[in-house]
Design a protein around this motif. Structure first.
Motif, PDB file in Angstrom:
ATOM      1  N   UNK A 136     -36.862 -64.960  30.782  1.00 25.39           N
ATOM      2  CA  UNK A 136     -37.867 -65.283  31.792  1.00 25.39           C
ATOM      3  C   UNK A 136     -38.109 -66.781  31.890  1.00 25.39           C
ATOM      4  N   UNK A 137     -38.133 -67.455  30.760  1.00 20.62           N
ATOM      5  CA  UNK A 137     -38.304 -68.910  30.760  1.00 20.62           C
ATOM      6  C   UNK A 137     -37.173 -69.566  31.549  1.00 20.62           C
ATOM      7  N   UNK A 138     -35.947 -69.125  31.319  1.00 22.33           N
ATOM      8  CA  UNK A 138     -34.789 -69.703  32.013  1.00 22.33           C
ATOM      9  C   UNK A 138     -34.774 -69.342  33.492  1.00 22.33           C
ATOM     10  N   UNK A 139     -35.217 -68.135  33.825  1.00 24.61           N
ATOM     11  CA  UNK A 139     -35.274 -67.737  35.234  1.00 24.61           C
ATOM     12  C   UNK A 139     -36.242 -68.620  36.027  1.00 24.61           C
ATOM     13  N   UNK A 140     -37.296 -69.051  35.382  1.00 30.94           N
ATOM     14  CA  UNK A 140     -38.315 -69.852  36.058  1.00 30.94           C
ATOM     15  C   UNK A 140     -38.036 -71.350  36.056  1.00 30.94           C
ATOM     16  N   UNK A 141     -37.030 -71.771  35.325  1.00 28.32           N
ATOM     17  CA  UNK A 141     -36.690 -73.185  35.208  1.00 28.32           C
ATOM     18  C   UNK A 141     -35.786 -73.607  36.374  1.00 28.32           C
ATOM     19  N   UNK A 142     -36.372 -74.281  37.370  1.00 29.06           N
ATOM     20  CA  UNK A 142     -35.614 -74.707  38.558  1.00 29.06           C
ATOM     21  C   UNK A 142     -34.487 -75.687  38.240  1.00 29.06           C
ATOM     22  N   UNK A 143     -34.575 -76.354  37.113  1.00 26.72           N
ATOM     23  CA  UNK A 143     -33.563 -77.345  36.753  1.00 26.72           C
ATOM     24  C   UNK A 143     -32.377 -76.733  36.007  1.00 26.72           C
ATOM     25  N   UNK A 144     -32.430 -75.450  35.745  1.00 25.35           N
ATOM     26  CA  UNK A 144     -31.409 -74.781  34.955  1.00 25.35           C
ATOM     27  C   UNK A 144     -30.659 -73.784  35.828  1.00 25.35           C
ATOM     28  N   UNK A 145     -29.363 -73.982  35.994  1.00 26.12           N
ATOM     29  CA  UNK A 145     -28.573 -73.066  36.813  1.00 26.12           C
ATOM     30  C   UNK A 145     -28.391 -71.732  36.112  1.00 26.12           C
ATOM     31  N   UNK A 146     -28.525 -70.676  36.884  1.00 23.30           N
ATOM     32  CA  UNK A 146     -28.229 -69.328  36.410  1.00 23.30           C
ATOM     33  C   UNK A 146     -26.742 -69.093  36.647  1.00 23.30           C
ATOM     34  N   UNK A 147     -26.070 -68.554  35.653  1.00 20.18           N
ATOM     35  CA  UNK A 147     -24.628 -68.327  35.739  1.00 20.18           C
ATOM     36  C   UNK A 147     -24.372 -66.857  36.074  1.00 20.18           C
ATOM     37  N   UNK A 148     -23.675 -66.610  37.167  1.00 18.07           N
ATOM     38  CA  UNK A 148     -23.285 -65.254  37.551  1.00 18.07           C
ATOM     39  C   UNK A 148     -21.771 -65.213  37.502  1.00 18.07           C
ATOM     40  N   UNK A 149     -21.251 -64.396  36.587  1.00 14.85           N
ATOM     41  CA  UNK A 149     -19.809 -64.337  36.364  1.00 14.85           C
ATOM     42  C   UNK A 149     -19.332 -62.909  36.609  1.00 14.85           C
ATOM     43  N   UNK A 150     -18.384 -62.773  37.519  1.00 11.50           N
ATOM     44  CA  UNK A 150     -17.730 -61.484  37.743  1.00 11.50           C
ATOM     45  C   UNK A 150     -16.305 -61.609  37.216  1.00 11.50           C
ATOM     46  N   UNK A 151     -15.956 -60.718  36.325  1.00 11.60           N
ATOM     47  CA  UNK A 151     -14.608 -60.692  35.759  1.00 11.60           C
ATOM     48  C   UNK A 151     -13.922 -59.459  36.330  1.00 11.60           C
ATOM     49  N   UNK A 152     -12.947 -59.671  37.209  1.00 19.18           N
ATOM     50  CA  UNK A 152     -12.276 -58.576  37.901  1.00 19.18           C
ATOM     51  C   UNK A 152     -10.797 -58.600  37.529  1.00 19.18           C
ATOM     52  N   UNK A 153     -10.342 -57.503  36.953  1.00 17.91           N
ATOM     53  CA  UNK A 153      -8.941 -57.389  36.547  1.00 17.91           C
ATOM     54  C   UNK A 153      -8.222 -56.444  37.504  1.00 17.91           C
ATOM     55  N   UNK A 154      -7.060 -56.891  37.991  1.00 19.06           N
ATOM     56  CA  UNK A 154      -6.283 -56.157  38.988  1.00 19.06           C
ATOM     57  C   UNK A 154      -4.820 -56.049  38.593  1.00 19.06           C
ATOM     58  N   UNK A 155      -4.138 -55.155  39.278  1.00 18.41           N
ATOM     59  CA  UNK A 155      -2.680 -55.156  39.258  1.00 18.41           C
ATOM     60  C   UNK A 155      -2.252 -55.999  40.455  1.00 18.41           C
ATOM     61  N   UNK A 156      -1.811 -57.208  40.202  1.00 22.14           N
ATOM     62  CA  UNK A 156      -1.377 -58.087  41.278  1.00 22.14           C
ATOM     63  C   UNK A 156      -0.018 -58.634  40.893  1.00 22.14           C
ATOM     64  N   UNK A 157       0.878 -58.650  41.859  1.00 20.05           N
ATOM     65  CA  UNK A 157       2.260 -59.015  41.554  1.00 20.05           C
ATOM     66  C   UNK A 157       2.449 -60.498  41.236  1.00 20.05           C
ATOM     67  N   UNK A 158       1.617 -61.368  41.790  1.00 19.38           N
ATOM     68  CA  UNK A 158       1.806 -62.780  41.471  1.00 19.38           C
ATOM     69  C   UNK A 158       0.466 -63.513  41.376  1.00 19.38           C
ATOM     70  N   UNK A 159       0.499 -64.620  40.672  1.00 24.26           N
ATOM     71  CA  UNK A 159      -0.710 -65.392  40.393  1.00 24.26           C
ATOM     72  C   UNK A 159      -1.319 -65.983  41.665  1.00 24.26           C
ATOM     73  N   UNK A 160      -0.484 -66.376  42.603  1.00 25.08           N
ATOM     74  CA  UNK A 160      -0.982 -66.950  43.854  1.00 25.08           C
ATOM     75  C   UNK A 160      -1.830 -65.926  44.618  1.00 25.08           C
ATOM     76  N   UNK A 161      -1.368 -64.689  44.662  1.00 27.73           N
ATOM     77  CA  UNK A 161      -2.109 -63.617  45.325  1.00 27.73           C
ATOM     78  C   UNK A 161      -3.443 -63.358  44.608  1.00 27.73           C
ATOM     79  N   UNK A 162      -3.415 -63.348  43.290  1.00 23.05           N
ATOM     80  CA  UNK A 162      -4.631 -63.130  42.495  1.00 23.05           C
ATOM     81  C   UNK A 162      -5.663 -64.228  42.775  1.00 23.05           C
ATOM     82  N   UNK A 163      -5.226 -65.480  42.738  1.00 26.63           N
ATOM     83  CA  UNK A 163      -6.136 -66.601  42.966  1.00 26.63           C
ATOM     84  C   UNK A 163      -6.727 -66.558  44.374  1.00 26.63           C
ATOM     85  N   UNK A 164      -5.913 -66.170  45.344  1.00 30.00           N
ATOM     86  CA  UNK A 164      -6.400 -66.083  46.725  1.00 30.00           C
ATOM     87  C   UNK A 164      -7.498 -65.024  46.836  1.00 30.00           C
TER      88      UNK A 164
END
Length: 182
Positions: free
Chosen positions: A112-140
């Motif tokens: 709660x302290x961190x949520x209320x601190x306007x000077x502190x960025x909240x980090x939202x991280x989504x980790x998505x794992x796929x079957x993708x044939x090449x790295x360029x397609x994954x990055x896109x």
């Protein structure tokens, strides 16, 4: 150290973390009991006074399933919508947890302290794992999805939002070891 398994992936957060497997935590379960549709991110954590909301989606080996195609279709619109809802609900329930939790009071007070601190960025991280044939397609795909998630969470000021695969998640989340379940 805190070791967790989520979606067939092992996560080992080093001792510098205060971390909870939030979607399994009693604080979330209390809210979910009364509001059945309440969602939660997989991990809620604090590292070096930064607040992290982390969601894991592992579609490896299931990318061609009809249900997965539905979620990943429309350039990831549905997937990013689901993740944004989990962040919103986890944020709301973690605020309440500071008031009623008999478990992890110190953790939720710090959240709660961190949520209320306007000077502190909240980090939202989504980790998505796929079957993708090449790295360029994954990055896109990750780049398009990241923009969609940023749009959906634009109400959340002072936030850093990132969508990544397991291969580079340790570049984004510090003091973390990741491996696939054998």
């Amino acid at each position: 150290m805190s070791d967790f398994q989520e979606s067939g992936i092992n996560f080992c957060f080093k001792s510098s973390w205060m971390i909870l497997k939030y979607d399994d935590h009693i604080a979330h379960k209390k809210v979910e009991k009364f509001l059945k549709s309440t969602k939660a991110v997989d991990f809620l954590g604090i590292h070096n006074d930064k607040l992290y909301f982390v969601e894991i989606k592992n579609y490896r080996g299931h990318t061609q399933d009809e249900s997965t195609k539905e979620v990943l279709g429309s350039k990831g619109e549905e997937l990013m919508h689901r993740i944004a809802i989990k962040v919103r609900d986890a944020m709301a329930s973690s605020i309440g947890s500071a008031r009623f939790s008999t478990n992890d009071n110190e953790f939720f007070a710090k959240v709660n302290q961190l949520l209320l601190d306007d000077n502190n960025k909240i980090m939202v991280i989504a980790c998505v794992e796929l079957d993708v044939s090449n790295e360029k397609e994954r990055k896109a795909k990750m780049g398009i999805w990241q923009q969609k998630l940023k749009q959906k969470l634009s109400w959340l000021h002072a936030a850093k939002i990132s969508v990544n695969s397991v291969d580079n998640i340790t570049d984004i989340i510090p003091d973390l070891d990741v491996s696939f379940v054998e």
